[in-house]
Design a protein around this motif. Structure first.
Motif, PDB file in Angstrom:
ATOM      1  N   ALA A 245       0.816  -1.213   0.000  1.00  0.00           N
ATOM      2  CA  ALA A 245       0.000   0.000   0.000  1.00  0.00           C
ATOM      3  C   ALA A 245       0.856   1.272   0.000  1.00  0.00           C
ATOM      4  O   ALA A 245       0.318   2.379  -0.089  1.00  0.00           O
ATOM      5  N   SER A 246       2.182   1.117   0.068  1.00  0.00           N
ATOM      6  CA  SER A 246       3.083   2.269   0.152  1.00  0.00           C
ATOM      7  C   SER A 246       3.475   2.765  -1.236  1.00  0.00           C
ATOM      8  O   SER A 246       3.075   2.210  -2.265  1.00  0.00           O
ATOM      9  N   THR A 247       4.296   3.796  -1.267  1.00  0.00           N
ATOM     10  CA  THR A 247       4.817   4.349  -2.516  1.00  0.00           C
ATOM     11  C   THR A 247       5.575   3.301  -3.323  1.00  0.00           C
ATOM     12  O   THR A 247       5.640   3.387  -4.556  1.00  0.00           O
ATOM     13  N   TYR A 248       6.120   2.324  -2.626  1.00  0.00           N
ATOM     14  CA  TYR A 248       6.930   1.302  -3.294  1.00  0.00           C
ATOM     15  C   TYR A 248       6.136   0.034  -3.599  1.00  0.00           C
ATOM     16  O   TYR A 248       6.723  -0.972  -4.012  1.00  0.00           O
ATOM     17  N   GLY A 249       4.829   0.089  -3.424  1.00  0.00           N
ATOM     18  CA  GLY A 249       4.010  -1.100  -3.599  1.00  0.00           C
ATOM     19  C   GLY A 249       4.078  -1.703  -4.985  1.00  0.00           C
ATOM     20  O   GLY A 249       4.286  -2.916  -5.144  1.00  0.00           O
TER      21      GLY A 249
END
Length: 331
Positions: A245-249
């Protein structure tokens, strides 16, 4: 940072970019049937200087020498040598680990030294042995002193790695903030974030405590350290869901298969992502971005070349070599 300072350096960078191995050369190397054919291909490149009768057995030393020559030349030519050191710093901290362990175990690990183009083995040895240096920056000496203090109370060698790894990330962020160049800051912060996420995943798989995570995680990224530490009380799936769910997902999604983690692919995706942040460097005439991009491309080029040479010697298939290669200039 004043961009005109780089107007004399960047023509040199453009010339050195022409020395980088092309995709066609890499393809020929992958297709080579034996080391003799590899050597014949490399003879026509910048690595031809190192091709001799001992190359097959001594190529690691040759690749290190090529990096040293490149790093030293650019550090001397750059308006600020710290721009080179921020990329070669990983070798500096590797050397500190090696030399520190050698000092405390009374062994000689000089064969593991990797040149960084900035600090010599003698300078680092002296600092490790005495805790003093008139050459090293204060922040680096602080790391050495922290390790010395730790070793006064413990004989566990793993602690040396933990301290230096954490201090490496701290020093990366400090220098990026000091140099104050947006593209560099973005790359460094992303590098720290992705390193922290990898470390946190390994900690949960190994059932590490929150106290241990506090020791090994860096506070220098964009993801709060406390946020990552909070997952010590949860299961692995919770951290995976947080990452997705993060920027790096989107970047890291391919490494997860249920609760299984492909760390080799994670490292590959991380390197390719960080390289991609410099994609536009070839069209920029001013500023330090061409230097930063070239340093990254040269470092990745040597990694890929080492992979091919080791792979050929170890009997890897062409497909196994290709899937492990990093993205670099035109490749």
């Amino acid at each position: 940072m004043s961009q005109p300072m780089y107007h004399q350096l960047n023509p040199l960078i453009r010339l050195k970019e022409n020395e980088l191995l092309t995709p066609e050369v890499f393809q020929q190397l992958i297709e080579a049937s034996d080391f003799k054919q590899l050597e014949a291909i490399l003879a026509g490149t910048v690595y031809g200087t190192y091709v001799d009768d001992d190359f097959a057995n001594d190529f690691e030393k040759s690749l290190n020498q090529e990096l040293l020559s490149t790093f030293s030349e650019l550090a001397a030519a750059a308006p600020n040598p710290d721009l080179v050191w921020i990329y070669t710093m990983r070798y500096t901290f590797h050397n500190l680990k090696v030399l520190t362990k050698a000092y405390y175990t009374k062994n000689n690990y000089d064969n593991l030294y990797l040149p960084d183009g900035i600090y010599t083995a003698e300078e680092l040895k002296r600092a490790v042995e005495t805790g003093k240096s008139s050459v090293l920056p204060k922040s680096l000496l602080k790391s050495i002193l922290e390790v010395r203090e730790y070793m006064e109370e413990s004989s566990i060698m793993q602690g040396i790695d933990v301290i230096y790894d954490r201090q490496f990330l701290t020093e990366q962020r400090r220098l990026a903030d000091e140099l104050d160049y947006p593209a560099l800051s973005e790359e460094i912060i992303s590098f720290i974030d992705l390193t922290n996420l990898t470390t946190a995943l390994r900690c949960l798989e190994q059932n590490r405590t929150q106290a241990f995570m506090s020791t090994v995680l860096s506070s220098s990224g964009s993801i709060p350290k406390d946020t990552l530490m909070s997952f010590a009380e949860k299961d692995l799936r919770a951290l995976i869901d947080f990452i997705l769910a993060s920027t790096y997902g989107d970047l890291l999604a391919p490494v997860f298969e249920g609760d299984e983690i492909d760390y080799a692919r994670l490292d590959l995706l991380k390197d390719d992502y960080l390289s991609g942040l410099f994609d536009g460097a070839q069209t920029i005439a001013f500023g330090p971005l061409p230097l930063l991009a070239f340093l990254n491309n040269k470092d990745i080029e040597v990694k890929n070349l080492r992979l091919i040479l080791v792979g050929k010697r170890s009997g890897f298939t062409k497909e196994q070599i290709k899937e492990r290669m990093r993205m670099t200039y035109g490749l």
